[in-house]
Write a protein that holds these residues in place. Structure first.
Motif, mmCIF file in Angstrom:
data_model
loop_
_atom_site.group_PDB
_atom_site.id
_atom_site.type_symbol
_atom_site.label_atom_id
_atom_site.label_comp_id
_atom_site.label_asym_id
_atom_site.label_seq_id
_atom_site.Cartn_x
_atom_site.Cartn_y
_atom_site.Cartn_z
ATOM 1 N N LEU A 24 8.811 -7.720 0.814
ATOM 2 C CA LEU A 24 8.699 -7.678 -0.642
ATOM 3 C C LEU A 24 8.750 -6.252 -1.181
ATOM 4 C CD1 LEU A 24 6.029 -10.458 -1.202
ATOM 5 C CD2 LEU A 24 8.456 -10.560 -1.751
ATOM 6 N N GLY A 25 8.451 -5.277 -0.340
ATOM 7 C CA GLY A 25 8.611 -3.889 -0.734
ATOM 8 C C GLY A 25 7.392 -3.272 -1.386
ATOM 9 N N GLU A 26 7.497 -1.975 -1.636
ATOM 10 C CA GLU A 26 6.341 -1.214 -2.123
ATOM 11 C C GLU A 26 5.986 -1.523 -3.570
ATOM 12 O OE1 GLU A 26 8.873 2.828 -3.288
ATOM 13 O OE2 GLU A 26 7.503 2.826 -1.570
ATOM 14 N N ASP A 27 6.889 -2.162 -4.308
ATOM 15 C CA ASP A 27 6.595 -2.518 -5.694
ATOM 16 C C ASP A 27 5.762 -3.787 -5.808
ATOM 17 O OD1 ASP A 27 8.001 -0.337 -6.675
ATOM 18 O OD2 ASP A 27 9.888 -1.438 -6.757
ATOM 19 N N CYS A 28 5.493 -4.424 -4.678
ATOM 20 C CA CYS A 28 4.669 -5.635 -4.661
ATOM 21 C C CYS A 28 3.407 -5.372 -3.850
ATOM 22 C CB CYS A 28 5.449 -6.807 -4.051
ATOM 23 S SG CYS A 28 4.472 -8.331 -3.912
ATOM 24 N N HIS A 29 2.279 -5.660 -4.451
ATOM 25 C CA HIS A 29 0.989 -5.494 -3.759
ATOM 26 C C HIS A 29 0.532 -6.866 -3.301
ATOM 27 C CE1 HIS A 29 -2.894 -4.262 -2.526
ATOM 28 N NE2 HIS A 29 -3.543 -4.673 -3.609
#
Length: 246
Positions: free
Chosen positions: A218-223
């Motif tokens: 999901l990448g770093e933009d998703c916590h």
């Protein structure tokens, strides 16, 4: 005498209570009530019971201690009964369903998945992907027309919701194969997903590894947050022998 009810176990559960105390200050002593081959773990309801940190932790510690020895139907914090007879009546009335759920929960704990996107990053991605959004954004900057801003806001809201829905479905689908049961909760606040997973103990490492892989995808933009192991509150699914007053 009013009773605080922590959990239900099979009568075969050892229910070792030595050295463990319940809610209250000073902590109440634990005891058991047995009926229909089931046991409820209880204590006296302390005066002025509220969801104080020490009492919530005491409740959780009782459950953790019991779960180490076998399956447990955990009750939410604040569940009380008017007296022992109310507890016995409930155990007898729901004996089949309680035994079925204990069997279903054997060797399992719960994990709670929640996730949240960086909204600014998501809006930038929408502007990158959507020709219409870019055109409206450029027109809004050029003209300052409030109607254009409204149209852009409506489009962004639809796109964000659609992407949240897609991401939530994909996240649950990615972890579902590692769980015995899944319950999708209502996502609240800024979260786009909230789902509970009943995971067998011998698959917990596999499940958490899948959660870490999902977070990377999901990448770093998703916590993404994975809470657990937890008592399987979500999967009790049967009437409790008590009323929640907390």
């Amino acid at each position: 005498m009013a009773l605080y009810v922590y959990a239900i176990t099979a009568h075969s559960h050892p229910a070792r209570l030595q050295g463990v105390t319940g809610v209250g200050d000073p902590p109440e002593e634990l005891s058991t009530i047995t009926a229909a081959d089931l046991t409820a773990i209880v204590s006296t309801v302390p005066d002025g019971l509220r969801a104080r940190r020490r009492d919530v932790l005491a409740h959780q510690e009782v459950l953790r201690h019991l779960m180490a020895d076998g399956p447990v139907l955990p009750l939410q914090f604040g569940a009380t009964a008017t007296d022992e007879q109310q507890v016995r009546d409930a155990l007898q009335e729901h004996t089949d369903t309680y035994h079925q759920r204990l069997e279903a929960l054997a060797g399992c704990t719960e994990y709670l998945l929640k996730g949240q996107y960086d909204e600014e990053a998501l809006l930038r991605q929408i502007l990158t992907d959507s020709t219409e959004a870019r055109q409206l954004n450029e027109e809004s900057r050029r003209t300052g027309d409030p109607n254009v801003k409204i149209r852009l806001g409506e489009l962004a809201t639809r796109e964000i919701q659609a992407r949240h829905n897609t991401a939530a479905a994909e996240a649950v689908a990615a972890l579902r194969p590692f769980a015995r049961e899944v319950h999708e909760n209502e996502a609240r606040g800024d979260d786009f997903v909230s789902a509970s997973f009943l995971v067998e103990d011998d698959r917990s490492e596999e499940f958490t590894a899948a959660g870490q892989e999902l977070a990377e995808q999901l990448g770093e933009d998703c916590h993404l947050r994975l809470h657990g192991p937890l008592p399987p509150y979500t999967f009790v699914q049967e009437p409790a022998p008590a009323d929640s007053t907390g």
